[in-house]
Design a protein around this motif. Structure first.
Motif, PDB file in Angstrom:
ATOM      1  N   MET A   1       0.690  -1.188  -0.033  1.00 48.15           N
ATOM      2  CA  MET A   1       0.128   0.032   0.046  1.00 48.15           C
ATOM      3  C   MET A   1       1.027   1.411  -0.041  1.00 48.15           C
ATOM      4  SD  MET A   1      -3.061   0.952   2.860  1.00 48.15           S
ATOM      5  CE  MET A   1      -1.949   0.873   4.170  1.00 48.15           C
ATOM      6  N   ILE A   2       0.437   2.092  -0.764  1.00 49.90           N
ATOM      7  CA  ILE A   2       1.141   3.453  -0.917  1.00 49.90           C
ATOM      8  C   ILE A   2       0.249   4.450  -0.418  1.00 49.90           C
ATOM      9  CG2 ILE A   2       2.548   5.173  -2.452  1.00 49.90           C
ATOM     10  CD1 ILE A   2       3.849   2.390  -2.274  1.00 49.90           C
ATOM     11  N   VAL A   3       0.943   5.156   0.746  1.00 49.03           N
ATOM     12  CA  VAL A   3      -0.177   6.419   1.031  1.00 49.03           C
ATOM     13  C   VAL A   3       0.578   7.604   0.888  1.00 49.03           C
ATOM     14  CG1 VAL A   3      -1.160   7.419   3.179  1.00 49.03           C
ATOM     15  CG2 VAL A   3      -1.142   5.130   3.051  1.00 49.03           C
ATOM     16  N   LYS A   4       0.007   8.683   0.040  1.00 49.50           N
ATOM     17  CA  LYS A   4       0.554   9.883  -0.180  1.00 49.50           C
ATOM     18  C   LYS A   4      -0.231  10.972   0.455  1.00 49.50           C
ATOM     19  CE  LYS A   4       2.509   8.543  -4.757  1.00 49.50           C
ATOM     20  NZ  LYS A   4       2.457   8.819  -6.165  1.00 49.50           N
ATOM     21  N   ALA A   5       0.358  11.898   1.075  1.00 46.00           N
ATOM     22  CA  ALA A   5      -0.262  12.911   1.454  1.00 46.00           C
ATOM     23  C   ALA A   5       0.321  14.236   0.891  1.00 46.00           C
ATOM     24  CB  ALA A   5       0.112  13.074   3.315  1.00 46.00           C
ATOM     25  N   TYR A   6      -0.677  14.967   0.453  1.00 46.81           N
ATOM     26  CA  TYR A   6      -0.349  16.266  -0.509  1.00 46.81           C
ATOM     27  C   TYR A   6      -0.682  17.495   0.665  1.00 46.81           C
ATOM     28  CZ  TYR A   6      -0.525  12.909  -4.065  1.00 46.81           C
ATOM     29  OH  TYR A   6      -0.301  11.997  -5.258  1.00 46.81           O
ATOM     30  N   TYR A   7       0.120  18.336   0.352  1.00 46.40           N
ATOM     31  CA  TYR A   7       0.203  19.731   1.203  1.00 46.40           C
ATOM     32  C   TYR A   7       0.206  21.026   0.368  1.00 46.40           C
ATOM     33  CZ  TYR A   7       1.257  16.353   5.032  1.00 46.40           C
ATOM     34  OH  TYR A   7       1.340  15.440   5.987  1.00 46.40           O
ATOM     35  N   SER A   8      -0.294  21.729   0.730  1.00 45.64           N
ATOM     36  CA  SER A   8      -0.094  23.169   0.105  1.00 45.64           C
ATOM     37  C   SER A   8       1.187  23.691   0.135  1.00 45.64           C
ATOM     38  CB  SER A   8      -1.202  24.306   0.861  1.00 45.64           C
ATOM     39  OG  SER A   8      -0.757  24.370   2.116  1.00 45.64           O
ATOM     40  N   GLY A   9       1.525  24.205  -0.678  1.00 41.99           N
ATOM     41  CA  GLY A   9       2.923  24.641  -0.968  1.00 41.99           C
ATOM     42  C   GLY A   9       3.763  23.702  -1.728  1.00 41.99           C
ATOM     43  N   GLY A  10       3.213  22.605  -1.947  1.00 42.40           N
ATOM     44  CA  GLY A  10       3.775  21.612  -3.105  1.00 42.40           C
ATOM     45  C   GLY A  10       4.368  20.339  -2.263  1.00 42.40           C
ATOM     46  N   ARG A  11       4.556  20.259  -1.088  1.00 39.88           N
ATOM     47  CA  ARG A  11       5.099  19.144  -0.709  1.00 39.88           C
ATOM     48  C   ARG A  11       4.091  17.801  -0.607  1.00 39.88           C
ATOM     49  NH1 ARG A  11       5.164  19.026   5.994  1.00 39.88           N
ATOM     50  NH2 ARG A  11       4.773  17.040   5.792  1.00 39.88           N
ATOM     51  N   ILE A  12       4.849  16.809  -0.748  1.00 37.44           N
ATOM     52  CA  ILE A  12       4.211  15.525  -1.006  1.00 37.44           C
ATOM     53  C   ILE A  12       4.935  14.466   0.031  1.00 37.44           C
ATOM     54  CG2 ILE A  12       3.367  13.747  -2.446  1.00 37.44           C
ATOM     55  CD1 ILE A  12       3.538  15.463  -4.706  1.00 37.44           C
ATOM     56  N   ASP A  13       4.409  13.817   0.895  1.00 33.12           N
ATOM     57  CA  ASP A  13       5.103  12.694   1.692  1.00 33.12           C
ATOM     58  C   ASP A  13       4.406  11.344   1.065  1.00 33.12           C
ATOM     59  OD1 ASP A  13       6.331  14.607   3.363  1.00 33.12           O
ATOM     60  OD2 ASP A  13       4.689  14.357   4.919  1.00 33.12           O
ATOM     61  N   VAL A  14       5.426  10.383   1.172  1.00 28.44           N
ATOM     62  CA  VAL A  14       4.928   9.064   0.468  1.00 28.44           C
ATOM     63  C   VAL A  14       5.380   8.133   1.508  1.00 28.44           C
ATOM     64  CG1 VAL A  14       5.402   7.208  -1.423  1.00 28.44           C
ATOM     65  CG2 VAL A  14       5.410   9.805  -2.034  1.00 28.44           C
ATOM     66  N   PHE A  15       4.450   7.348   1.781  1.00 28.58           N
ATOM     67  CA  PHE A  15       4.692   6.156   2.878  1.00 28.58           C
ATOM     68  C   PHE A  15       4.593   4.616   2.081  1.00 28.58           C
ATOM     69  CE2 PHE A  15       3.014   9.898   4.809  1.00 28.58           C
ATOM     70  CZ  PHE A  15       3.992  10.056   5.861  1.00 28.58           C
ATOM     71  N   ASP A  16       5.392   3.888   2.112  1.00 28.70           N
ATOM     72  CA  ASP A  16       5.271   2.624   1.288  1.00 28.70           C
ATOM     73  C   ASP A  16       5.501   1.549   2.635  1.00 28.70           C
ATOM     74  OD1 ASP A  16       5.703   0.468  -0.223  1.00 28.70           O
ATOM     75  OD2 ASP A  16       7.618   1.190  -1.000  1.00 28.70           O
ATOM     76  N   THR A  17       4.059   0.926   2.607  1.00 25.26           N
ATOM     77  CA  THR A  17       3.796  -0.307   3.427  1.00 25.26           C
ATOM     78  C   THR A  17       4.242  -1.631   2.983  1.00 25.26           C
ATOM     79  OG1 THR A  17       1.657  -0.634   2.857  1.00 25.26           O
ATOM     80  CG2 THR A  17       1.863   0.955   4.619  1.00 25.26           C
ATOM     81  N   ASP A  18       4.611  -1.666   1.652  1.00 26.77           N
ATOM     82  CA  ASP A  18       4.929  -2.849   0.909  1.00 26.77           C
ATOM     83  C   ASP A  18       6.566  -3.363   1.180  1.00 26.77           C
ATOM     84  OD1 ASP A  18       2.545  -2.693  -0.353  1.00 26.77           O
ATOM     85  OD2 ASP A  18       3.286  -1.632  -1.958  1.00 26.77           O
ATOM     86  N   ARG A  19       7.034  -2.472   1.450  1.00 22.62           N
ATOM     87  CA  ARG A  19       8.570  -2.862   2.053  1.00 22.62           C
ATOM     88  C   ARG A  19       9.122  -2.561   3.377  1.00 22.62           C
ATOM     89  NH1 ARG A  19       7.290  -1.037  -2.562  1.00 22.62           N
ATOM     90  NH2 ARG A  19       7.949  -1.882  -4.865  1.00 22.62           N
ATOM     91  N   MET A  20       8.848  -3.491   4.092  1.00 21.16           N
ATOM     92  CA  MET A  20       9.379  -3.407   5.493  1.00 21.16           C
ATOM     93  C   MET A  20      11.040  -3.133   5.368  1.00 21.16           C
ATOM     94  SD  MET A  20       6.811  -3.381   7.566  1.00 21.16           S
ATOM     95  CE  MET A  20       7.301  -4.004   9.007  1.00 21.16           C
ATOM     96  N   THR A  21      11.434  -2.346   5.943  1.00 17.47           N
ATOM     97  CA  THR A  21      13.146  -2.333   6.136  1.00 17.47           C
ATOM     98  C   THR A  21      13.717  -3.123   6.848  1.00 17.47           C
ATOM     99  OG1 THR A  21      13.046  -0.684   7.714  1.00 17.47           O
ATOM    100  CG2 THR A  21      12.872   0.312   5.413  1.00 17.47           C
ATOM    101  N   ASP A  22      12.880  -3.664   7.978  1.00 20.48           N
ATOM    102  CA  ASP A  22      13.489  -4.736   8.875  1.00 20.48           C
ATOM    103  C   ASP A  22      12.480  -5.589   9.470  1.00 20.48           C
ATOM    104  OD1 ASP A  22      14.954  -6.175  10.786  1.00 20.48           O
ATOM    105  OD2 ASP A  22      15.685  -4.529  11.872  1.00 20.48           O
TER     106      ASP A  22
END
Length: 170
Positions: free
Chosen positions: A1-22
């Motif tokens: 699952m990819i979650v993206k949060a879009y903010y005023s001013g152009g910032r976009i945060d992307v969260f990737d639940t498909d790939r656990m780092t550990d």
């Protein structure tokens, strides 16, 4: 699952639940369940929570309804996606490309609930009303054979009658 949060001013945060780092924090994990609870959005924060299903030798003898061993659900982690300051500038949140939360008229709206209601009213209910045509074209015998409980058809039909009565008054 990819979650993206879009903010005023152009910032976009992307969260990737498909790939656990550990994988170490969730030993014996066979399945991960992520929850983005939009009902918790109150202008203060947005959280993503993870739960995992632990497969352990101790559970091998416990059989579920299909006769298979049961993996137990365990609490995983909570992830802060947007804090109070972020929430002030949050425009939209998507999950796998589909908008689930959007700012409209200065308020955050649960778009997934809105889309569900719209699909039920505009697509699904009209299809159910046409059940006789669907039965004839599929060769099935009853509305239940289409996966629709009879009481759903009755409720939709009576709702349509009430709606027609109300519109004829205007």
């Amino acid at each position: 699952m990819i979650v993206k949060a879009y903010y005023s001013g152009g910032r976009i945060d992307v969260f990737d639940t498909d790939r656990m780092t550990d994988g170490v924090p969730q030993p014996g994990n066979l399945l991960t369940n992520y929850t983005l609870d939009l009902s918790d959005v109150n202008g203060e924060s947005l959280w993503l929570c993870s739960y995992y299903y632990e497969a352990a030798q101790a559970y091998k003898d416990e059989k579920g309804p299909k006769g298979l061993p049961v993996a137990r659900r365990r609490d995983g982690w909570s992830f802060l996606l947007a804090d109070a300051e972020d929430m002030q500038r949050l425009n939209r949140v998507t999950v796998d490309g589909e908008t689930v939360l959007a700012q409209i008229a200065g308020e955050l709206v649960d778009v997934s609930a809105l889309m569900w209601a719209s699909e039920v009213a505009d697509v699904l209910a009209p299809q159910i009303v046409q059940f006789q045509r669907l039965l004839e074209s599929t060769g099935l015998g009853t509305i239940e054979d289409l996966g629709v409980p009879c009481n759903v058809l009755l409720e939709i039909a009576s709702s349509g009658e009430r709606s027609n009565e109300e519109s004829s008054r205007f």
